[in-house]
Design an enzyme around this catalytic site. Structure first.
Site, PDB file in Angstrom:
ATOM      1  N   HIS A 263     -53.807   1.585 -13.673  1.00  0.00           N
ATOM      2  CA  HIS A 263     -54.210   1.024 -15.099  1.00  0.00           C
ATOM      3  C   HIS A 263     -52.981  -0.177 -15.608  1.00  0.00           C
ATOM      4  O   HIS A 263     -51.899   0.126 -15.135  1.00  0.00           O
ATOM      5  CB  HIS A 263     -55.007   1.773 -15.948  1.00  0.00           C
ATOM      6  N   ASP A 275     -45.056   4.539 -16.845  1.00  0.00           N
ATOM      7  CA  ASP A 275     -46.240   4.871 -17.414  1.00  0.00           C
ATOM      8  C   ASP A 275     -46.940   3.537 -17.884  1.00  0.00           C
ATOM      9  O   ASP A 275     -46.751   3.400 -18.951  1.00  0.00           O
ATOM     10  CB  ASP A 275     -46.356   6.075 -18.490  1.00  0.00           C
ATOM     11  N   GLU A 307     -57.596   2.486 -22.960  1.00  0.00           N
ATOM     12  CA  GLU A 307     -56.579   3.353 -23.877  1.00  0.00           C
ATOM     13  C   GLU A 307     -55.876   4.625 -23.643  1.00  0.00           C
ATOM     14  O   GLU A 307     -56.626   5.247 -22.843  1.00  0.00           O
ATOM     15  CB  GLU A 307     -57.373   3.190 -25.263  1.00  0.00           C
ATOM     16  N   GLU A 308     -54.932   4.957 -24.241  1.00  0.00           N
ATOM     17  CA  GLU A 308     -54.134   6.281 -23.891  1.00  0.00           C
ATOM     18  C   GLU A 308     -55.165   7.455 -23.619  1.00  0.00           C
ATOM     19  O   GLU A 308     -54.932   8.104 -22.653  1.00  0.00           O
ATOM     20  CB  GLU A 308     -53.557   6.498 -25.008  1.00  0.00           C
TER      21      GLU A 308
HETATM   22  C1  LIG Z   1     -50.449   6.777 -17.700  1.00  0.00           C
HETATM   23  O1  LIG Z   1     -50.849   7.813 -16.671  1.00  0.00           O
HETATM   24  C2  LIG Z   1     -50.796   9.082 -17.196  1.00  0.00           C
HETATM   25  C3  LIG Z   1     -50.978  10.075 -15.898  1.00  0.00           C
HETATM   26  O2  LIG Z   1     -52.163   9.931 -15.360  1.00  0.00           O
HETATM   27  C4  LIG Z   1     -51.546   9.332 -18.289  1.00  0.00           C
HETATM   28  O3  LIG Z   1     -51.207  10.834 -18.670  1.00  0.00           O
HETATM   29  C5  LIG Z   1     -51.254   8.476 -19.334  1.00  0.00           C
HETATM   30  O4  LIG Z   1     -51.892   8.775 -20.633  1.00  0.00           O
HETATM   31  C6  LIG Z   1     -51.336   7.173 -18.955  1.00  0.00           C
HETATM   32  N1  LIG Z   1     -50.567   6.008 -19.744  1.00  0.00           N
HETATM   33  C7  LIG Z   1     -51.396   5.304 -20.499  1.00  0.00           C
HETATM   34  C8  LIG Z   1     -50.535   4.248 -21.406  1.00  0.00           C
HETATM   35  O5  LIG Z   1     -52.381   5.170 -20.481  1.00  0.00           O
END
Ligand SMILES: *[C@@H]1O[C@H](CO)[C@@H](O)[C@H](O)[C@H]1NC(C)=O
Ligand SMILES: *[C@@H]1O[C@H](CO)[C@@H](O)[C@H](O)[C@H]1NC(C)=O
Ligand SMILES: *[C@@H]1O[C@H](CO)[C@@H](O)[C@H](O)[C@H]1NC(C)=O
Ligand SMILES: *[C@@H]1O[C@H](CO)[C@@H](O)[C@H](O)[C@H]1NC(C)=O
Ligand SMILES: *[C@@H]1O[C@H](CO)[C@@H](O)[C@H](O)[C@H]1NC(C)=O
Ligand SMILES: *[C@@H]1O[C@H](CO)[C@@H](O)[C@H](O)[C@H]1NC(C)=O
Length: 500
Positions: A263, A275, A307-308
């Site tokens: 992503h 990340d 989104e996160e």
């Molecule tokens: C990036 O990937 C990690 C592991 O899959 C995940 O925990 C994290 O939330 C992700 N970060 C974002 C900004 O989406």
């Protein structure tokens, strides 16, 4: 009054472009050698990964916020750059941008019997102002029967847990409620919480606010003691459009697709270069190098906008695909956090041998091929990690698609045993910069990154050549896949995936 940065999808818009169907795909592949794992891997260079990491970091640092958060120019630049890169290979890839509307929860206000209370806008719920008596929903509100006491014009008061809050919201709305208050099931406020689901098969959504466990339990106690409580809830949202980027080889069998995904966004706190800039770049580099080879099965790459906690881009994509299209995806592999400084090579436990929950048939086989690759071809140690859902494969799982992936570790702490296996430092996080400002170019472990990218290349090449390693396709296999997915999605660990 509280401000929240909740990201919400209000409504999807139709795709600007669609993947061309059979006729355009009939364009013959160029006279290219058939893809081989070792040749594809050999084409990958650390210098190319690092060059691209600098570019992503540049996008973040060119903005005052110094990040690549959804809805910002830094994220927009990332999406456009992925698109422009893929566009350089018009004979090899078709691509499209899949837009959807996101909305930031700007503010929310709540009173009970005219007394103000702390509240956060819940992502995905509509904006609006509603006023009505609170009705306590029993059993966490995951079944229609839980809503039998809802009166038209009321606001439901429901605990977090057991199912997506979208389900509670839509069931409440169907029963006549005009608003929802969801209270936490753990300490802490519900800032950043979202409905987690884009589609509303159970009905339409009503404005929702999130309150603390203590506040929720206090309201429940008062109502159960006979008090009538009128709540006034208002939520304000800000809409912006974001895009998934989806590319697919023109060559190969489009009825049998290997889907590789990462992503494209970062969190607010920093540029997000490990990340998940690292996954973004690994995929892009494999996609670029693949163009020198022909494929037997079509290869699809996607960069989700998300989104996160929401998995929103992938969720939106899955919601837009009929099951018949999802069934063409023989395997979906997801890649995030490919370059953690204090890494471990972690493979998702697709067969359930380590953590007890297996994915739909094909997930175990994908895990075994990763393991075989690490042990026999790369000569590297690896560990298993739980299908904990902290990635975009969740919605695919729910649709019964075989899934898998690898990661290098986030905020988890490296054990002594892992330090012996991988080097690095025991007792500290795999990525001490996880979700922070220091997740920049300097944070990358390029040695780990190139190994992870080679593993991606191996899986891409292997399944682009053949799906012989996966269970054969049949109605019986499909039924089994769907059953396994259903079981997994109802499991608590996977429920956590959706942030329920
Ligand atoms: C990036 O990937 C990690 C592991 O899959 C995940 O925990 C994290 O939330 C992700 N970060 C974002 C900004 O989406
Ligand atoms: C994102 O890029 C598109 C063009 O690709 C542009 O129309 C849009 O305004 C940009 N949005 C932001 C927030 O920069
Ligand atoms: C809340 O305040 C309004 C006007 O300020 C009043 O009409 C209403 O009765 C009050 N409601 C309650 C439950 O106290
Ligand atoms: C909440 O109250 C604040 C302060 O009065 C106001 O600025 C904001 O617009 C309100 N938000 C909503 C959603 O009503
Ligand atoms: C494909 O191979 C040729 C010849 O080895 C090389 O010059 C070219 O850079 C390769 N293409 C990509 C996208 O790497
Ligand atoms: C694998 O782990 C063992 C310890 O469990 C260690 O002795 C060995 O050197 C590691 N191998 C590699 C390639 O890192």
């Amino acid at each position: 009054m509280r401000f929240s940065q909740t990201l919400v999808i209000l409504s999807g818009i139709a795709s600007a472009f669609a993947i061309p169907t059979a006729p355009s795909f009939a364009v013959a592949q160029r006279d290219l050698p058939s893809v081989q794992s070792n040749q594809l891997r050999r084409a990958l260079l650390r210098s190319e990964l690092l060059k691209k990491a600098k570019i992503l970091e540049g996008f973040a640092y060119a903005t005052p916020e110094r990040n690549r958060l959804i809805g910002t120019p830094g994220h927009n630049a990332t999406v456009n750059w992925i698109k422009d890169t893929i566009e350089q290979f018009p004979d090899y890839y078709t691509y499209y941008l899949e837009p959807f509307d996101l909305s930031l929860g700007v503010s929310a206000n709540l009173t009970n019997n005219n007394v103000s209370m702390e509240v956060f806008a819940v992502g995905l719920s509509p904006a609006g102002s509603v006023s009505g008596p609170l009705v306590v929903i029993p059993n966490l509100g995951c079944e229609t029967a839980d809503f039998s006491t809802v009166t038209p014009g009321s606001i439901i008061l429901v605990g977090r847990g057991n199912c997506q809050s979208a389900v509670k919201n839509a069931l409440g709305s169907t029963a006549g409620a005009i608003g929802m208050l969801v209270y936490n099931n753990v300490e802490g406020n519900l800032d950043g919480y979202s409905l987690q689901r884009i589609t509303t098969p159970e009905g339409s959504y009503v404005p929702a606010g999130g309150i603390s466990k203590a506040d929720g339990e206090a309201l429940v106690a008062r109502i159960q003691a006979g008090e009538t409580i009128v709540a006034d809830l208002s939520t304000e949202m800000k809409v912006s459009t974001t895009y998934n980027v989806i590319a697919e080889t023109i060559g190969g069998d489009h009825e049998n697709v290997i889907h590789m995904s990462g992503h494209s966004d970062s969190v607010a706190a920093g540029p997000g270069i490990n990340d998940n800039g690292s996954g973004t770049i690994s995929l892009l580099e494999v996609a670029i190098q693949l163009t020198n080879f022909s494929v037997t099965n079509a290869v699809r790459f996607s960069w989700w906008s998300r989104e996160e906690e929401g998995l929103l881009g992938a969720t939106y994509y899955v919601s837009q695909q009929p099951q018949s299209e999802l069934d063409k995806i023989r395997l979906m592999l997801d890649f995030d956090m490919m370059a953690s400084p204090n890494y471990a090579y972690q493979i998702y436990d697709g067969d359930g041998s380590a953590f007890g929950e297996s994915g739909p048939p094909g997930s175990g086989e994908a895990e075994h091929e990763f393991e075989r690759y690490f042990a026999e071809e790369a000569g590297l140690n690896f560990t298993s990690i739980e299908f904990d859902g902290r990635s975009d494969y969740g919605p695919f799982l729910e649709a019964g698609v075989a899934t898998g992936g690898i990661a290098c570790g986030a905020e988890g702490i490296k054990t002594v045993e892992e330090a012996a296996m991988f080097g690095g430092q025991a007792g500290i996080a795999y990525d001490i910069c996880y979700h922070s400002a220091c997740d920049n170019y300097e944070n990358l472990n390029v040695g780990a990154w190139i190994q992870m990218t080679k593993a991606i290349a191996h899986m891409t090449a292997t399944f682009a050549r053949s799906f012989d390693l996966l269970p054969a396709r049949s109605e019986a296999a499909k039924a089994k896949r769907m059953a396994m997915a259903k079981k997994m999605m109802s499991d608590k660990a996977i429920g956590a995936l959706w942030g329920v």
